[in-house]
Design an enzyme around this catalytic site. Structure first.
Site, PDB file in Angstrom:
ATOM      1  N   ILE A  23       1.005  -1.154  -0.300  1.00  0.00           N
ATOM      2  CA  ILE A  23       0.086   0.244   0.416  1.00  0.00           C
ATOM      3  C   ILE A  23       1.145   1.141   0.286  1.00  0.00           C
ATOM      4  O   ILE A  23       1.884   1.316   0.169  1.00  0.00           O
ATOM      5  CB  ILE A  23      -0.856  -0.146   0.830  1.00  0.00           C
ATOM      6  N   CYS A  24       0.460   2.511  -0.786  1.00  0.00           N
ATOM      7  CA  CYS A  24       0.924   3.449  -0.704  1.00  0.00           C
ATOM      8  C   CYS A  24       2.169   3.824  -1.424  1.00  0.00           C
ATOM      9  O   CYS A  24       2.078   3.033  -2.744  1.00  0.00           O
ATOM     10  CB  CYS A  24       1.132   3.959   0.379  1.00  0.00           C
ATOM     11  N   ALA A  25       2.989   3.910  -0.804  1.00  0.00           N
ATOM     12  CA  ALA A  25       5.093   3.893  -1.662  1.00  0.00           C
ATOM     13  C   ALA A  25       5.285   2.291  -1.257  1.00  0.00           C
ATOM     14  O   ALA A  25       6.376   2.495  -2.568  1.00  0.00           O
ATOM     15  CB  ALA A  25       5.590   4.792  -0.644  1.00  0.00           C
TER      16      ALA A  25
END
Length: 182
Positions: free
Chosen positions: A102-104
């Site tokens: 998730i995210c970066a």
């Protein structure tokens, strides 16, 4: 019982990591909070102190069904620098076992070649690091054995998707209702 390892490094996004742990445990999944720092205590991206269950070097991943890596900076960079974790992610990919980020953190999967030919999403501005992926803007993208999500605001839908994949739609809906999400 399904078993998941969520990886923690100094500078990880607290909400992304802990939401996955919380939601999956509510679903009855055994979740190990695994530190890649060599110590159980870590500090998240917003200096929230967390205590993990075990350090990477002491963990036996033989019966782990899914690996999950949260984003956050510099946590994502620390996860990417951990050779043992990267090798484990490659092995899971080769064996078509679940990997989620998730995210970066989907950038870690992209750098390892895991996203080639897969649909994936990530935090805005990291798209170019999803090497070989068909980049989507959906909150959560599930393509085969790879599940990705965009950021802190998508942590609950991400965790519920992991629950659905591991435990079925009925259990995911049960947890969704119990946390008053939707």
């Amino acid at each position: 019982m399904k078993k998941v390892s969520v990886f923690f490094a100094d500078g990880c996004e607290e909400i992304e990591a802990l939401t996955v742990v919380d939601v999956l445990r509510r679903a009855g999944v055994h979740v190990d909070m695994v530190s890649v720092t060599g110590k159980k205590g870590i500090a998240g991206a917003h200096q929230i102190r967390m205590e993990t269950d075990i350090v990477f070097e002491e963990m036996d991943f033989a019966d782990t069904d899914m690996l999950v890596i949260p984003g956050g900076m510099p946590g994502t960079l620390h996860l990417r620098e951990h050779e043992g974790l990267c090798e484990l992610l490659r092995t899971y990919d080769k064996e078509n076992k679940y990997v989620a980020a998730i995210c970066a953190a989907p950038s870690v999967l992209g750098g390892l070649g895991i996203l080639k030919g897969k649909k994936a999403c990530c935090y805005p501005s990291f798209e170019e690091k999803l090497i070989g992926a068909d980049v989507k803007m959906d909150p959560v993208v599930h393509d085969g054995h790879v599940i990705t999500s965009r950021g802190m605001g998508t942590a609950i839908p991400f965790a519920l998707k992991l629950t659905e994949v591991l435990c079925g739609n009925e259990k995911a809906e049960e947890v969704c209702q119990s946390i008053l999400f939707d």
